[in-house]
Write a protein that holds these residues in place. Structure first.
Motif, PDB file in Angstrom:
ATOM      1  N   SER A 177       0.717  -1.219  -0.107  1.00  0.00           N
ATOM      2  CA  SER A 177       0.086  -0.167  -0.021  1.00  0.00           C
ATOM      3  C   SER A 177       0.845   1.170   0.062  1.00  0.00           C
ATOM      4  O   SER A 177       0.322   2.368  -0.242  1.00  0.00           O
ATOM      5  CB  SER A 177      -0.904  -0.108   1.198  1.00  0.00           C
ATOM      6  OG  SER A 177      -0.169   0.008   2.634  1.00  0.00           O
ATOM      7  N   GLY A 178       1.935   1.281   0.346  1.00  0.00           N
ATOM      8  CA  GLY A 178       3.051   2.207   0.242  1.00  0.00           C
ATOM      9  C   GLY A 178       3.463   2.652  -1.169  1.00  0.00           C
ATOM     10  O   GLY A 178       3.356   1.945  -2.142  1.00  0.00           O
ATOM     11  N   PHE A 179       3.908   3.874  -1.204  1.00  0.00           N
ATOM     12  CA  PHE A 179       4.584   4.340  -2.340  1.00  0.00           C
ATOM     13  C   PHE A 179       5.540   5.377  -2.157  1.00  0.00           C
ATOM     14  O   PHE A 179       5.771   5.744  -1.119  1.00  0.00           O
ATOM     15  CB  PHE A 179       3.424   4.757  -3.300  1.00  0.00           C
ATOM     16  CG  PHE A 179       2.509   5.709  -3.042  1.00  0.00           C
ATOM     17  CD1 PHE A 179       2.532   7.088  -3.422  1.00  0.00           C
ATOM     18  CD2 PHE A 179       1.551   5.390  -2.117  1.00  0.00           C
ATOM     19  CE1 PHE A 179       1.452   8.029  -3.081  1.00  0.00           C
ATOM     20  CE2 PHE A 179       0.449   6.250  -1.590  1.00  0.00           C
ATOM     21  CZ  PHE A 179       0.501   7.566  -2.059  1.00  0.00           C
ATOM     22  N   HIS A 180       6.022   6.160  -3.165  1.00  0.00           N
ATOM     23  CA  HIS A 180       7.157   6.992  -3.321  1.00  0.00           C
ATOM     24  C   HIS A 180       6.669   8.169  -4.047  1.00  0.00           C
ATOM     25  O   HIS A 180       6.317   8.014  -5.420  1.00  0.00           O
ATOM     26  CB  HIS A 180       8.428   6.102  -3.830  1.00  0.00           C
ATOM     27  CG  HIS A 180       9.726   7.051  -3.491  1.00  0.00           C
ATOM     28  ND1 HIS A 180      10.806   6.786  -4.380  1.00  0.00           N
ATOM     29  CD2 HIS A 180       9.990   8.247  -2.963  1.00  0.00           C
ATOM     30  CE1 HIS A 180      11.633   7.648  -4.241  1.00  0.00           C
ATOM     31  NE2 HIS A 180      11.237   8.327  -3.319  1.00  0.00           N
ATOM     32  N   ILE A 181       6.932   9.221  -3.727  1.00  0.00           N
ATOM     33  CA  ILE A 181       6.558  10.422  -4.505  1.00  0.00           C
ATOM     34  C   ILE A 181       7.725  11.403  -4.567  1.00  0.00           C
ATOM     35  O   ILE A 181       8.486  11.495  -3.760  1.00  0.00           O
ATOM     36  CB  ILE A 181       5.382  11.077  -3.999  1.00  0.00           C
ATOM     37  CG1 ILE A 181       5.533  12.074  -2.757  1.00  0.00           C
ATOM     38  CG2 ILE A 181       4.105  10.188  -3.990  1.00  0.00           C
ATOM     39  CD1 ILE A 181       4.586  12.614  -2.063  1.00  0.00           C
ATOM     40  N   HIS A 182       7.385  12.600  -5.388  1.00  0.00           N
ATOM     41  CA  HIS A 182       8.336  13.753  -5.495  1.00  0.00           C
ATOM     42  C   HIS A 182       7.544  14.701  -4.487  1.00  0.00           C
ATOM     43  O   HIS A 182       6.729  15.445  -4.945  1.00  0.00           O
ATOM     44  CB  HIS A 182       8.371  14.293  -7.010  1.00  0.00           C
ATOM     45  CG  HIS A 182       9.329  15.339  -7.180  1.00  0.00           C
ATOM     46  ND1 HIS A 182       9.334  16.495  -6.422  1.00  0.00           N
ATOM     47  CD2 HIS A 182      10.410  15.497  -8.020  1.00  0.00           C
ATOM     48  CE1 HIS A 182      10.272  17.489  -6.880  1.00  0.00           C
ATOM     49  NE2 HIS A 182      11.071  16.808  -7.739  1.00  0.00           N
ATOM     50  N   PRO A 183       8.133  15.127  -3.407  1.00  0.00           N
ATOM     51  CA  PRO A 183       7.281  15.755  -2.409  1.00  0.00           C
ATOM     52  C   PRO A 183       7.259  17.170  -2.606  1.00  0.00           C
ATOM     53  O   PRO A 183       5.988  17.787  -2.314  1.00  0.00           O
ATOM     54  CB  PRO A 183       8.183  15.529  -1.051  1.00  0.00           C
ATOM     55  CG  PRO A 183       9.495  15.409  -1.599  1.00  0.00           C
ATOM     56  CD  PRO A 183       9.576  14.485  -2.787  1.00  0.00           C
TER      57      PRO A 183
END
Length: 281
Positions: A177-183
């Protein structure tokens, strides 16, 4: 107040556009939000969507602090383990808090999918152990699945090292369910959505004082004043004086993210965000 933006990878891969105008003169609002990081921008967006008149004040540029220069990991839960949260707040409260964090994760995923999918940088959240302790990792996995309904998977040392080519790591927990973004790009997207919904955002507008008179608040800056029914403080540790009760409860710290040239896929064989069990001292 007009310091240069930090020279980060996030800034170099984002087009901020021209600065938003500072507050000038006296304006009326239903809610004044102090602080233009992720908390303040999200509050402003959600209130504007509910037809509240919102004015947001940011001392620098939007997402200038940690909101615009963090690792970009998004996952259910908190910095503290859920075991520690349950020990302090009780199991029922911990379950409620975890459900709230899941709502936050889903909110970010939904906004990105609806408005700018390119902000997403990878799927999955991998937490790896620096010690060979399968028993403890399995117990945590069982607790998260059974008590909190989290879809978490325990990966063996062999499975972990198949993804990360290093002898430093042993077992790991994978949260799909987790993920990674450009904050930074995410924060500026939320700002744009808030403005489209009717919120007014002012940069380079430090809140100097918050006073209550006649049932309404007066929030003063060097060049103007907001008069509002409500005030929401979202300044974290960058201003510990405008709201002393929360200012006494936060401590400024620094962490660092190192950016490299692209690494060979034979070294890192996953697009999931990865963190280990090391804790800062």
């Amino acid at each position: 107040m007009n310091a240069l933006l930090p020279a980060t990878w996030y800034e170099s891969t984002t087009d901020r556009g021209a600065p938003r105008a500072p507050l000038r003169g006296t304006v009326e609002a239903d809610v004044c939000v102090i602080g233009g990081g992720l908390a303040g921008l999200t509050v402003g967006l959600e209130l504007a969507r509910r037809n509240r008149q919102v004015v947001l004040l940011e001392v620098q540029r939007l997402a200038f602090g940690a909101s615009g220069r963090n690792g970009g990991f998004v996952a259910n839960g908190f910095a503290e383990s859920m075991g520690a949260v349950a020990a302090r707040a009780g199991v029922d409260a911990a379950k409620g808090l975890y459900a709230l964090s899941r709502h936050g994760t889903e909110f970010i995923r939904r906004e990105i999918a609806s408005n700018d999918p390119s902000i997403s940088m990878g799927e999955g959240r991998l937490s790896v152990s620096r010690f060979d302790n399968e028993k403890a990792m399995r117990a945590e996995c069982d607790e998260m699945r059974g008590r909190y309904g989290e879809d978490v998977q325990l990966l063996s040392t062999e499975e972990t090292r198949a993804l990360l080519q290093t002898p430093r790591y042993f077992q790991s927990l994978l949260k799909p369910s987790g993920f990674h973004i450009h904050p930074l790009r995410y924060a500026l997207m939320i700002a744009s959505l808030a403005e489209k919904a009717g919120a007014v955002l002012h940069e380079n507008s430090k809140a100097l004082a918050v006073e209550k008179s006649g049932g309404r608040f007066r929030i003063r800056t060097a060049t103007g004043e907001v008069r509002s029914e409500h005030v929401v403080h979202c300044v974290s540790s960058l201003d510990r004086h405008i709201h002393p009760p929360t200012g006494r409860a936060v401590l400024p710290v620094a962490t660092y993210v190192v950016v490299t040239e692209p690494l060979s896929q034979t070294v890192i064989r996953t697009r999931s965000s990865v963190s280990d069990t090391r804790r800062a001292g």
